[in-house]
Design a protein around this motif. Structure first.
Motif, mmCIF file in Angstrom:
data_model
loop_
_atom_site.group_PDB
_atom_site.id
_atom_site.type_symbol
_atom_site.label_atom_id
_atom_site.label_comp_id
_atom_site.label_asym_id
_atom_site.label_seq_id
_atom_site.Cartn_x
_atom_site.Cartn_y
_atom_site.Cartn_z
ATOM 1 N N GLY A 139 4.690 7.424 -14.038
ATOM 2 C CA GLY A 139 4.819 5.972 -14.059
ATOM 3 C C GLY A 139 5.638 5.506 -15.252
ATOM 4 N N ALA A 140 5.343 6.093 -16.421
ATOM 5 C CA ALA A 140 6.100 5.742 -17.625
ATOM 6 C C ALA A 140 7.567 6.113 -17.448
ATOM 7 N N GLY A 153 -0.373 2.755 -9.579
ATOM 8 C CA GLY A 153 -1.392 2.099 -10.387
ATOM 9 C C GLY A 153 -1.006 2.030 -11.850
ATOM 10 N N SER A 154 -0.409 3.116 -12.364
ATOM 11 C CA SER A 154 -0.053 3.106 -13.782
ATOM 12 C C SER A 154 1.094 2.146 -14.055
ATOM 13 N N VAL A 155 2.035 1.999 -13.101
ATOM 14 C CA VAL A 155 3.127 1.042 -13.316
ATOM 15 C C VAL A 155 2.611 -0.386 -13.167
ATOM 16 N N ILE A 184 1.087 -1.690 -16.330
ATOM 17 C CA ILE A 184 1.946 -1.982 -17.488
ATOM 18 C C ILE A 184 3.003 -3.036 -17.150
ATOM 19 N N ARG A 185 3.761 -2.789 -16.090
ATOM 20 C CA ARG A 185 4.832 -3.728 -15.731
ATOM 21 C C ARG A 185 4.737 -4.094 -14.250
ATOM 22 N N VAL A 243 7.274 -3.677 -9.915
ATOM 23 C CA VAL A 243 6.865 -3.066 -8.646
ATOM 24 C C VAL A 243 7.234 -4.006 -7.503
ATOM 25 N N TYR A 244 8.219 -3.593 -6.682
ATOM 26 C CA TYR A 244 8.723 -4.444 -5.609
ATOM 27 C C TYR A 244 7.599 -4.857 -4.669
#
Lengths: 226, 235
Positions: A194-195, B199-201, B204-205, B209-210
């Protein structure tokens, strides 16, 4: 990011094969492989001719046979599949060394193995003798939409940057004592992925802004276009 | 594992090549709607990310490990058209520079992994998003479900192509059962990983996420009037 960015499979050289225009090599590879795929698998001598042609091109390119040979391991999972063919296929059975095998399956396995191997050898020869930059020019000459060629170009250009970033994350993880085995470590790997996505996406935005500030108008001029 | 040269006969390979070229042409036009003039660098970097993410080995146990295919992941993260472009470009580079997947099978591989994988994943994701509550927390779950469906769907398309242009006499019902069974297992792994990565994206941001954009809470810019300074209030 300038010149001299070979990829891992490129083998530097100055042979006639290296110097041949990339679009010619690409078109030759495609026509040759379509011929190979269309060759009926019972024409055993024809495959000898195909193999002879590939070996001759490799010999002219002066890329060591061992170099191509070592990289052919990419084929292994598929070889296993081809070897399974005689066991799972239908049709009349034949006894070989005490095993009951399908005749059609044996023939099919041979066909898959021969065509797949020729394909891997021919593609590796193209990869070993062609710089990525020339490949892009070749694709454009073959009328691939320029936007698609640009995307491929960006992917190749940033391949090492992003995989290096991933490697640094791995080093950082492991230097903190992480050793992941089993599915319980998945969350950690997934967070790293993800990062990596966020970093790649943000890098894309920065690259775009940098391109705009240098006058990007949707077309890319290749250094070798001259 | 990509389809190599000679697995499907020449007419089928050419037909899937034409289908792939058509889909790519459409995706090039539509991706501009997702990325406007940033298409080339953004899709390129997303393709690089998909390639790198496929290199991450997720340990399964007993010394084996699996890796991500990334079709549904790309669709949810950057949208279906950009996702289709990115996964296709990964396949093109793998065929041309790494000899992974045959050059005559490039159309087949794009049809299976980019068209079937990304598009099916996206339709499942969007379809579920329409009928379920619009909550940001659901986005990773829906992404996981779409990954779970998209992997066996691609296997199904492969069996279909094989029925048309397969070069070995393998009984189709057996092939179908083996492919679906095996790819459902792979799909479960793909689903867990896709859900965790999305989930991790999202944590954070979420704005990147489209697939999360329709459910992101929009906050209006508020300009407050009539706020008094301290001296005025005292007076």
């Amino acid at each position: 990011m300038g010149a001299g960015h070979g990829h891992k499979l490129h083998f530097h050289g100055h042979s006639a094969v290296h110097r041949a225009p990339a679009h010619l090599k690409l078109a030759t590879l495609l026509v040759f492989m379509l011929t190979v795929v269309a060759t009926p698998r019972e024409w055993f001598p024809a495959f000898g001719v195909h193999l002879g042609l590939v070996l001759a091109v490799i010999a002219v390119s002066r890329v060591p046979f061992g170099y191509i040979g070592r990289r052919m391991v990419i084929e292994v999972p598929f070889v296993v599949f081809a070897l399974l063919m005689p066991f799972v296929a239908t049709g009349p059975r034949v006894d070989v060394l005490g095993l009951s095998l399908s005749e059609d399956g044996l023939l099919a396995g041979w066909g898959l193995l021969a065509k797949g191997t020729l394909g891997v050898m021919a593609s590796l020869t193209l990869a070993a003798t062609t710089e990525p930059r020339d490949l892009l020019v070749g694709l454009e000459r073959l009328r691939m939409p320029s936007q698609l060629v640009q995307i491929i170009g960006f992917m190749i250009r940033y391949l090492d940057v992003v995989t290096d970033e991933m490697r640094r994350m791995k080093v950082a993880r492991e230097s903190r004592g992480f050793s992941g085995n089993g599915p319980r470590a998945w969350a950690v790997y997934a967070r790293a992925a993800g990062a990596l996505f966020i970093r790649s996406y943000e890098r894309g935005e920065r690259v775009h802004l940098a391109m705009l500030s240098r006058g990007y108008d949707g077309t890319v001029r290749h250094g070798s276009d001259r | 594992m990509h389809v190599p040269d000679g697995f499907l006969d020449a007419p089928t390979s050419i037909a899937t090549g034409v289908a792939a070229a058509g889909a790519l042409g459409l995706a090039l036009r539509k991706a501009r709607g997702e990325l406007d003039d940033r298409t080339a660098p953004m899709a390129g970097l997303v393709a690089t990310f998909v390639f790198a993410a496929q290199m991450v080995n997720f340990p399964v146990g007993l010394g084996t490990s699996g890796h991500l295919l990334g079709g549904a992941l790309a669709a949810v993260l950057v949208g279906p058209w950009t996702g289709l472009l990115a996964v296709s470009v990964v396949l093109i580079v793998q065929a041309l520079l790494l000899a992974d997947g045959g050059i005559t099978a490039l159309g087949t591989n794009i049809t299976l992994l980019a068209i079937a994988g990304v598009v099916v994943g996206w339709f499942v994701f969007r379809g579920l998003q329409r009928v379920l509550p619009k909550r940001l927390g659901l986005v990773p779950v829906l992404a996981a479900v779409s990954a779970l469906v998209s992997v066996p769907a691609a296997a199904l398309v492969f069996v279909g192509l094989y029925a048309v242009g397969g070069t070995a006499p393998v009984p189709l019902d057996g092939l179908l059962a083996a492919m679906l069974g095996w790819h459902t297992l792979i799909g479960i792994g793909e689903a867990v990983i896709t859900g965790l990565v999305v989930g991790s994206v999202v944590a954070i941001r979420p704005d990147l996420v489209y697939g999360a954009r329709p459910v992101l809470r929009r906050r209006e810019l508020e300009i407050r009037q009539g706020h008094r300074t301290g001296t005025e209030a005292a007076a």
